[in-house]
Structures are given as structure tokens and as C-alpha cells.
Design a protein around this motif. Structure first.
Motif, PDB file in Angstrom:
ATOM      1  N   ASP A  96     -20.423 -49.907  33.368  1.00  0.00           N
ATOM      2  CA  ASP A  96     -19.716 -51.159  33.086  1.00  0.00           C
ATOM      3  C   ASP A  96     -20.672 -52.330  33.297  1.00  0.00           C
ATOM      4  O   ASP A  96     -20.749 -52.883  34.390  1.00  0.00           O
ATOM      5  CB  ASP A  96     -18.488 -51.305  33.981  1.00  0.00           C
ATOM      6  CG  ASP A  96     -17.671 -52.545  33.641  1.00  0.00           C
ATOM      7  OD1 ASP A  96     -17.981 -53.192  32.612  1.00  0.00           O
ATOM      8  OD2 ASP A  96     -16.742 -52.877  34.403  1.00  0.00           O
ATOM      9  N   THR A  97     -21.395 -52.695  32.263  1.00  0.00           N
ATOM     10  CA  THR A  97     -22.338 -53.806  32.398  1.00  0.00           C
ATOM     11  C   THR A  97     -21.613 -55.139  32.566  1.00  0.00           C
ATOM     12  O   THR A  97     -22.210 -56.115  33.026  1.00  0.00           O
ATOM     13  CB  THR A  97     -23.259 -53.896  31.170  1.00  0.00           C
ATOM     14  OG1 THR A  97     -22.456 -53.999  29.977  1.00  0.00           O
ATOM     15  CG2 THR A  97     -24.153 -52.667  31.075  1.00  0.00           C
ATOM     16  N   HIS A  98     -20.313 -55.185  32.241  1.00  0.00           N
ATOM     17  CA  HIS A  98     -19.550 -56.421  32.427  1.00  0.00           C
ATOM     18  C   HIS A  98     -19.367 -56.749  33.908  1.00  0.00           C
ATOM     19  O   HIS A  98     -19.025 -57.891  34.253  1.00  0.00           O
ATOM     20  CB  HIS A  98     -18.178 -56.317  31.744  1.00  0.00           C
ATOM     21  CG  HIS A  98     -18.256 -56.241  30.256  1.00  0.00           C
ATOM     22  ND1 HIS A  98     -18.266 -55.041  29.579  1.00  0.00           N
ATOM     23  CD2 HIS A  98     -18.365 -57.208  29.306  1.00  0.00           C
ATOM     24  CE1 HIS A  98     -18.353 -55.280  28.275  1.00  0.00           C
ATOM     25  NE2 HIS A  98     -18.415 -56.578  28.088  1.00  0.00           N
TER      26      HIS A  98
ATOM     27  N   GLU B 219     -22.331 -60.120  36.649  1.00  0.00           N
ATOM     28  CA  GLU B 219     -22.100 -61.502  36.236  1.00  0.00           C
ATOM     29  C   GLU B 219     -23.416 -62.218  35.955  1.00  0.00           C
ATOM     30  O   GLU B 219     -23.513 -63.037  35.053  1.00  0.00           O
ATOM     31  CB  GLU B 219     -21.339 -62.232  37.342  1.00  0.00           C
ATOM     32  CG  GLU B 219     -20.865 -63.617  36.962  1.00  0.00           C
ATOM     33  CD  GLU B 219     -19.973 -64.199  38.039  1.00  0.00           C
ATOM     34  OE1 GLU B 219     -20.427 -65.128  38.732  1.00  0.00           O
ATOM     35  OE2 GLU B 219     -18.839 -63.713  38.196  1.00  0.00           O
TER      36      GLU B 219
ATOM     37  N   PRO C 252     -27.568 -57.266  28.485  1.00  0.00           N
ATOM     38  CA  PRO C 252     -26.177 -57.561  28.117  1.00  0.00           C
ATOM     39  C   PRO C 252     -25.511 -58.550  29.074  1.00  0.00           C
ATOM     40  O   PRO C 252     -24.302 -58.758  28.994  1.00  0.00           O
ATOM     41  CB  PRO C 252     -25.508 -56.184  28.196  1.00  0.00           C
ATOM     42  CG  PRO C 252     -26.301 -55.449  29.226  1.00  0.00           C
ATOM     43  CD  PRO C 252     -27.715 -55.943  29.098  1.00  0.00           C
ATOM     44  N   PHE C 253     -26.282 -59.153  29.981  1.00  0.00           N
ATOM     45  CA  PHE C 253     -25.748 -60.118  30.939  1.00  0.00           C
ATOM     46  C   PHE C 253     -26.785 -61.222  31.132  1.00  0.00           C
ATOM     47  O   PHE C 253     -27.973 -61.032  30.844  1.00  0.00           O
ATOM     48  CB  PHE C 253     -25.426 -59.449  32.281  1.00  0.00           C
ATOM     49  CG  PHE C 253     -26.364 -58.337  32.650  1.00  0.00           C
ATOM     50  CD1 PHE C 253     -27.666 -58.585  33.090  1.00  0.00           C
ATOM     51  CD2 PHE C 253     -25.946 -57.015  32.550  1.00  0.00           C
ATOM     52  CE1 PHE C 253     -28.518 -57.560  33.418  1.00  0.00           C
ATOM     53  CE2 PHE C 253     -26.816 -55.971  32.872  1.00  0.00           C
ATOM     54  CZ  PHE C 253     -28.103 -56.254  33.311  1.00  0.00           C
TER      55      PHE C 253
ATOM     56  N   GLN D 103     -20.545 -49.765  40.001  1.00  0.00           N
ATOM     57  CA  GLN D 103     -19.100 -49.549  40.087  1.00  0.00           C
ATOM     58  C   GLN D 103     -18.730 -48.812  41.362  1.00  0.00           C
ATOM     59  O   GLN D 103     -17.700 -49.100  41.990  1.00  0.00           O
ATOM     60  CB  GLN D 103     -18.597 -48.778  38.866  1.00  0.00           C
ATOM     61  CG  GLN D 103     -17.086 -48.831  38.707  1.00  0.00           C
ATOM     62  CD  GLN D 103     -16.574 -50.264  38.588  1.00  0.00           C
ATOM     63  OE1 GLN D 103     -17.015 -51.037  37.745  1.00  0.00           O
ATOM     64  NE2 GLN D 103     -15.638 -50.632  39.467  1.00  0.00           N
TER      65      GLN D 103
END
Length: 299
Positions: free
Chosen positions: A19-21, A24, A49-50, A94
Motif C-alpha cells: 500500500d504505497t498510499h 504520505e 508514487p508519493f 503496513q
């Protein structure tokens, strides 16, 4: 500190998180006065991706680097630490977050698998074990702390203030031990995330017995120095007595089993060096392995 290839490898491992989301922001601190990591960091920022924040901290020292990173994440709820010689597993972040939530922990630690491909074959298992971190097989609360690399902390409880990492440890390391000893006295909650694996790649200059003996000596100094700094004389005497026993028992065993040329001999000498550190804990005797000393070695 002049390890752009390691930085690239560490950051790219974050690209593969489940979960790269959950990330932050990634803060990269370049602690080389010549800013040799900037090109690598800028290139990675185009692919991540961030969001990425690149920070140059020219004043060398491991505490300086950590404090500088925190200064650029003052609004964060949680800070996860991944050293540039570590490779995160897909479930790393995670797993840390899940355990933090379950136990409302101030600090969460994860396991480390040490790898030392450049170590001498005869002692490679000892070297890899030295750079590894093992703990419980299940997620749980802890009665002790580990090192900062591969950890997650609450920003405003575990890492409050401008310099939570003590700058006096810039050249010697142990800035995380000092922090965690203070947090323990304050009643902080430590936890273990059994699935938050990272792999640590020991570079060639660290994958040898001479370096391990220095690190073991410094590791041994830690509990004695902590007891002395808190004025706990009884605890200091106890740690010094333990150190004397380790020095004699493991030192003689190491001499009798090959003086570090075998796995058994190397392991015993490392334990004896830890004992010597507990005895010789005095300020000024700490091995200087970071900051300016590391820069000098690389130059």
C-alpha cells in the motif's frame, strides 16, 4: 553518506509496498557535505508514487541526519525509519502501522535479516547474524527497545522537541539508545511487528571481524553509560560485573577456538568485546564510526 547505490535500492523497495498510499511523504537526508546523493534522490523523485523531500544536511553525524529529517516532517502523525542500507519487504509499512494501532504503541520495531555477501566465508554466518535483529514470532508488546533502523514512532510523543536524537552521539552512534532509554523512563509503550521485515546489506568495509569488534565494544558500553547518566550506581556496578564475566569467559573461549578464524571463535570474541565495553564505558573511549570519521574513511 556517499552510498547513492544503497539509497536507490532502499527507495525502490518502497515502490513495491503493498500500500504505497500509506506513505504520505518520503524524506531523504543527504549527510555528505558534497551532497553526493542529490542526483540519485532527484531522479527517484520522478518515479516515486508519493511525494519526496530531499534535504541536504552538510554537518555530518547520525543524530544530525535524523533530527534534520524530523524537522521536515513536523506535521506527521507517524515517522517510519528505513536506513539506506536496508531493503523493505512488501508488507513492511503496513505491518508496522497495524501493530501500532493494535497496541497504541509509541514505538514499533520490526525484524532485520542481515546479509553480508562480501564477508569471509568462514565467518559469514556470524557477520550476518550480527547485522540481523530477531524477536518474538508474533506481534506483541515489548519490555525492551531495539535500534532505530526499521521502526515506526509517534511523532508527537516519541519524537517531540527540536533534537530528540542527542547530537553528542553524532560520531559514535547510540543516539537511538539514548532516546529509547528516556522514553522507557517516561513509560512509553514499545511493540514488535513480527512481519515488518527488512533486509540489511552490510557493505564490505563493515563485513569483517575488526569492524564487528568495534561495534560490539560500543554496544557493550550502552547499558553502562545509560546507568551512569541516570546516576544509577547499583545498575552501573551490575553491568560492569556482567561485563567482566563476559570478557573473561568469552575472551578465553575465543582464544581457545581459533581467535576469530572460525564461526565459534568469532562469535565468542564479539561477546567478549561487548563485555569489555561494559567495563570501559567512560566518555572519550567510544569508537567513532559515523559522521566525520566515516567521511574521513571514505575520503
Amino acid at each position: 553518506m556517499r552510498r547513492p547505490e544503497s539509497l536507490d535500492r532502499a527507495v525502490r523497495s518502497l515502490f513495491a509496498l503493498t500500500d504505497t498510499h500509506a506513505v504520505e511523504r518520503l524524506v531523504i537526508v543527504d549527510n555528505d557535505p558534497q551532497a553526493t546523493a542529490e542526483a540519485t534522490a532527484r531522479a527517484l523523485a520522478l518515479e516515486t508514487p508519493f511525494p519526496v523531500t530531499y534535504v541536504h544536511q552538510p554537518q555530518t553525524g547520525i543524530a544530525n541526519a535524523r533530527n534534520t529529517g524530523l524537522a521536515h516532517a513536523s506535521d506527521a502523525r507517524f515517522i517510519a525509519f528505513l536506513d539506506d542500507d536496508e531493503i523493505a519487504s512488501a508488507n513492511w509499512l503496513q505491518a508496522l502501522l497495524d501493530v501500532q494501532k493494535r497496541y497504541d504503541a509509541d514505538v514499533v520495531f520490526g525484524p532485520i535479516e542481515g546479509k553480508a555477501p562480501d564477508a569471509r566465508t568462514s565467518i559469514r554466518p556470524v557477520v550476518e547474524a550480527f547485522f540481523s535483529r530477531n524477536g518474538p514470532d508474533v506481534d506483541t508488546l515489548l519490555a525492551r527497545s531495539y535500534g532505530c533502523g526499521n521502526s515506526l514512532m509517534k511523532r508527537h510523543t516519541a519524537l517531540n522537541g527540536d533534537t530528540p536524537f542527542q547530537v553528542s552521539a553524532n560520531q559514535t552512534g547510540g543516539e537511538d539508545d539514548i532516546l529509547f532509554a528516556r522514553l522507557e523512563k517516561q513509560g512509553a509503550r514499545f511493540a514488535w511487528a513480527a512481519q515488518a521485515w527488512v533486509q540489511e546489506q552490510a557493505p564490505s568495509h563493515r563485513a569483517n571481524l575488526a569492524y564487528l569488534l568495534q561495534r560490539a565494544f560500543a554496544r557493550g558500553q550502552g547499558p553502562s553509560q545509560t546507568a551512569a547518566s541516570h546516576g544509577e550506581i547499583a545498575a552501573l556496578i551490575r553491568w560492569m560485573a556482567i561485563g567482566g564475566g563476559q570478557l573473561v569467559v568469552f575472551g578465553l573461549g575465543g582464544i581457545g577456538t581459533g581467535m576469530g578464524l572460525t564461526q565459534t571463535g568469532a562469535g565468542l570474541l564479539i561477546r567478549s568485546a561487548e563485555g569489555l565495553g561494559k567495563l570501559l564505558w567512560f566518555s572519550g573511549l567510544e569508537p567513532k564510526l559515523y559522521g566525520a570519521s566515516e567521511l574521513k574513511r571514505r575520503s
